[in-house]
Design a protein around this motif. Structure first.
Motif, short mmCIF file in Angstrom:
data_model
loop_
_atom_site.label_atom_id
_atom_site.label_comp_id
_atom_site.label_asym_id
_atom_site.label_seq_id
_atom_site.Cartn_x
_atom_site.Cartn_y
_atom_site.Cartn_z
N UNK A 170 8.60 8.92 -5.13
CA UNK A 170 10.01 8.63 -5.39
C UNK A 170 10.84 8.71 -4.11
N UNK A 171 10.47 9.62 -3.21
CA UNK A 171 11.19 9.72 -1.93
C UNK A 171 10.92 8.49 -1.07
N UNK B 83 0.08 16.01 -9.54
CA UNK B 83 0.82 14.85 -10.02
C UNK B 83 2.31 14.97 -9.74
N UNK B 84 2.85 16.18 -9.93
CA UNK B 84 4.27 16.41 -9.66
C UNK B 84 4.58 16.19 -8.18
N UNK B 85 3.76 16.77 -7.31
CA UNK B 85 3.99 16.62 -5.87
C UNK B 85 3.81 15.18 -5.42
N UNK B 86 2.81 14.51 -5.96
CA UNK B 86 2.57 13.12 -5.61
C UNK B 86 3.73 12.23 -6.03
N UNK B 87 4.26 12.49 -7.22
CA UNK B 87 5.38 11.68 -7.71
C UNK B 87 6.64 11.94 -6.91
N UNK C 172 9.91 12.95 -12.42
CA UNK C 172 10.90 11.93 -12.80
C UNK C 172 12.14 12.61 -13.39
N UNK C 173 11.89 13.58 -14.28
CA UNK C 173 13.01 14.25 -14.94
C UNK C 173 13.79 15.14 -13.98
N UNK C 174 13.15 15.64 -12.92
CA UNK C 174 13.83 16.47 -11.94
C UNK C 174 14.99 15.75 -11.28
N UNK D 35 0.81 -1.21 0.00
CA UNK D 35 0.00 0.00 0.00
C UNK D 35 0.85 1.27 0.00
N UNK D 36 2.10 1.16 0.43
CA UNK D 36 2.97 2.35 0.42
C UNK D 36 3.28 2.80 -1.00
N UNK D 37 3.01 1.93 -1.98
CA UNK D 37 3.25 2.28 -3.38
C UNK D 37 2.06 3.00 -4.02
#
Length: 351
Positions: free
Chosen positions: A237-238, A229-233, A261-263, A216-218
């Motif tokens: 990723x963290x 979407x940016x903040x969620x990703x 992803x690109x960041x 569920x952590x995924x």
């Protein structure tokens, strides 16, 4: 400047008020000569009938309503546009309203539609209150649910098979070679919304069916916008830097995920596969090239609108219940599929 009334036109044309009113009804009993005389006078004075007064006399209008959560959401915008085409072709007008995900605004919109004497409602419910269905029943407004339906709902519905969409996304990511797929869902306050729950259900069930464990952590609450979407990703990723594929709740969310992803120096497609939902126009742009699930907006709008109008015209008695499967549109955002022998781009229907 004085507003021209029906009495002014009747006086100028030498007829009664009732004759003026009947002249604007193509199937009325007056002669063509009288009709043309009245219409010419009306055109000369730029007169149009008072539809509000007519609605009050008749108790209803030739208008149907569509109530969506957000008019700015690309999916809802597609539905509204195609719905308007259908109702116009059948001689009706469309009243558009939005709830902005607010129970209070949703109830207020339904009441406004009743006051305006709309004949029926195409309803994308926010699922924030059960009172909306009770209010529709109180006002005797026929309705068809669009896009999604609560779990216990058993009435008329036309929308997307979101469980199938989730399954297709999961299978595609696995076929692309992903070993650690994840999911960006709706915002925290909307996690109980049935659309989001169905997408996640299909996604996780398909993973488990292919022997991939689910943690569920995924699954991270994001939202329906690029910023969300940016903040969620970033959060995903963290939390789980090993992920190599993500299924996003819609295309805008997916575009934000691609930015995140690109960041961190990874490349969408080559290093991490991204899949969205909706196939909005910009998703096919070469610089985005987003793999996504496409639903047939026009078909859904046509089925729902015609079902509602058939109910109003008593051409239909039974409720409609249609869940339409999507197409998987493969683009570069999941192109690591090439390494596994799958097509780089194309269309795959639901199995």
């Amino acid at each position: 400047m004085k507003r021209i009334t029906i009495k002014d036109i009747a006086r100028e044309a030498g007829v009664t008020d009732a004759t003026v009113s009947l002249s604007f009804k193509p199937d009325s009993r007056i002669s063509d000569q009288t009709r043309q005389k009245v219409l010419q006078v009306a055109k000369r004075f730029n007169y149009v009938p008072n539809l509000a007064a007519r609605y009050l006399r008749n108790g209803h209008s030739n208008t149907v309503g569509i109530l969506v959560t957000e008019v700015t959401n690309p999916w809802n915008a597609f539905l509204i546009r195609h719905t308007q085409e259908v109702v116009y072709q059948r001689g009706y007008q469309l009243f558009i309203a939005e709830s902005q995900w607010s129970a209070t605004k949703e109830l207020s919109a339904i009441e406004a539609m009743a006051q305006l004497r709309v004949r029926g409602v195409l309803f994308c419910c926010s699922e924030k209150t059960d009172q909306s269905f009770k209010r529709l029943k109180t006002f005797a407004l026929p309705y068809v649910l669009l896009d999604t339906s609560p779990q216990r709902y058993r009435g008329s519905f036309v929308g997307n098979d979101l469980v199938a969409a989730g399954q297709m996304a999961a299978n595609h990511l696995l076929d692309a070679g992903c070993r650690y797929p994840a999911h960006l869902t709706g915002s925290l306050q909307d996690l109980k919304f049935s659309s989001f729950r169905k997408l996640k259900k299909g996604f996780t069930h398909a993973l488990k069916a292919r022997g991939v464990g689910w943690d569920e952590s995924l699954c991270v609450a994001a939202g329906l916008t690029i910023d969300e979407g940016r903040e969620g990703m970033r959060a995903l990723l963290a939390r789980a830097p090993q992920i190599d594929g993500v299924f996003c709740v819609n295309d805008l969310c997916a575009m934000g995920a691609m930015e995140a992803v690109e960041e961190i120096g990874r490349r969408t497609g080559r290093d991490l596969a991204v899949v969205g939902v909706d196939d909005i126009a910009v998703s096919s742009h070469s610089r985005i090239s987003l793999t996504t699930l496409r639903f047939p907006h026009a078909r859904i709008a046509s089925l729902a609108a015609n079902a509602l109008l058939d109910l109003l015209e008593r051409k239909r008695k039974e409720p409609i219940n249609e869940s339409i499967e999507p197409e998987l549109i493969i683009r570069k955002s999941s192109r690591l599929a090439r390494k596994r022998g799958a097509p780089e781009s194309g269309t795959i229907g639901a199995e």
